[in-house]
Design a protein around this motif. Structure first.
Motif, PDB file in Angstrom:
ATOM      1  N   ARG A 298       0.692  -0.460   0.073  1.00 35.26           N
ATOM      2  CA  ARG A 298       0.044  -0.077  -0.339  1.00 35.26           C
ATOM      3  C   ARG A 298       0.664   0.925   0.237  1.00 35.26           C
ATOM      4  N   PRO A 299       1.558   2.234  -1.389  1.00 36.83           N
ATOM      5  CA  PRO A 299       1.388   3.032  -0.970  1.00 36.83           C
ATOM      6  C   PRO A 299       1.395   3.878   0.580  1.00 36.83           C
ATOM      7  N   TRP A 300       2.690   5.030   0.565  1.00 40.53           N
ATOM      8  CA  TRP A 300       1.905   6.182   1.465  1.00 40.53           C
ATOM      9  C   TRP A 300       0.496   6.794   1.365  1.00 40.53           C
ATOM     10  N   ASP A 301       0.612   7.299   0.495  1.00 34.82           N
ATOM     11  CA  ASP A 301      -0.943   8.216  -0.150  1.00 34.82           C
ATOM     12  C   ASP A 301      -1.624   7.593  -0.088  1.00 34.82           C
TER      13      ASP A 301
ATOM     14  N   GLN B 158       9.990   0.605   2.545  1.00 31.04           N
ATOM     15  CA  GLN B 158      10.265  -0.488   3.663  1.00 31.04           C
ATOM     16  C   GLN B 158       9.445  -1.315   3.767  1.00 31.04           C
ATOM     17  N   ALA B 159       8.761  -1.370   5.108  1.00 30.64           N
ATOM     18  CA  ALA B 159       8.188  -1.384   5.516  1.00 30.64           C
ATOM     19  C   ALA B 159       6.270  -1.974   4.866  1.00 30.64           C
ATOM     20  N   ALA B 160       6.124  -0.947   4.018  1.00 30.58           N
ATOM     21  CA  ALA B 160       5.517  -2.041   3.586  1.00 30.58           C
ATOM     22  C   ALA B 160       5.587  -3.010   1.954  1.00 30.58           C
ATOM     23  N   GLY B 161       6.770  -2.871   2.277  1.00 30.95           N
ATOM     24  CA  GLY B 161       7.924  -3.438   0.924  1.00 30.95           C
ATOM     25  C   GLY B 161       7.552  -3.239  -0.269  1.00 30.95           C
ATOM     26  N   LEU B 162       7.737  -1.938  -0.802  1.00 34.43           N
ATOM     27  CA  LEU B 162       7.388  -1.000  -1.617  1.00 34.43           C
ATOM     28  C   LEU B 162       9.305  -1.171  -2.256  1.00 34.43           C
TER      29      LEU B 162
END
Length: 184
Positions: free
Chosen positions: A111-114, A180-184
């Motif tokens: 899930r991207p930051w936005d 990093q935590a979201a695996g992006l």
């Protein structure tokens, strides 16, 4: 002619004395804010660790979003401390209360930051317990946000609490850690 009668020697001695005085004054002038910056930096790191160890549902004051996140989430936070009690504290162990601003992202896989759920706002942290106790300035149907900030923050910190945010560097670091935590 003896060396102490030579005016060049005296000019050199005077210049050396003035230079030493200037160096001492610059160091002493820098010790106040630099000490506060160092203390606030240590508190920032400690509060980031505290907030990131909480489960999403433990992030009080962030509405239903904090309760509706997936199990495989991780909370990634940034904190900016802007005040302490007692105000003259110079070490973390002397601080009873820290006042600051936090921004946390709920990092779900891919899930991207936005699009992430964000937990944000001014915080008051009681440092005299382990772990520290975090209070978030939250609006309710009975108490508007500005009034809640006035209830929680001493007058000298209220303006910062109402407009404070993370600095550019902290925001960059938070976004990198989130990715990093979201695996992006």
């Amino acid at each position: 002619m003896a060396w102490w009668r030579n005016r060049f020697v005296w000019v050199a001695v005077i210049l050396l004395g003035v230079s030493a005085t200037v160096v001492l004054l610059v160091e002493r002038a820098g010790s106040g804010p630099a000490s506060a910056d160092h203390l606030f930096g240590q508190l920032d790191r400690r509060l980031v660790a505290t907030l990131e160890q909480l489960e999403p549902e433990q992030h009080q004051g962030h509405g239903e979003h904090a309760r509706d996140v997936a199990e495989e989430t991780r909370i990634v936070c940034g904190v900016r401390v802007f005040g302490v009690e007692p105000a003259e504290a110079t070490t973390v162990s002397e601080v009873r209360t820290a006042y600051g601003f936090h921004l946390c992202g709920v990092a779900e896989p891919n899930r991207p930051w936005d699009w992430a759920v964000k937990l944000v706002g001014p915080i008051v942290v009681a440092m005299d317990s382990e772990p520290p106790v975090v209070q978030v300035a939250e609006a309710t149907t009975e108490v508007p946000f500005v009034e809640r900030v006035r209830q929680l923050f001493p007058e000298r910190y209220q303006e910062q609490a109402l407009k404070e945010s993370l600095g550019e560097q902290s925001m960059r670091e938070l976004r990198q850690r989130y990715d990093q935590a979201a695996g992006l």
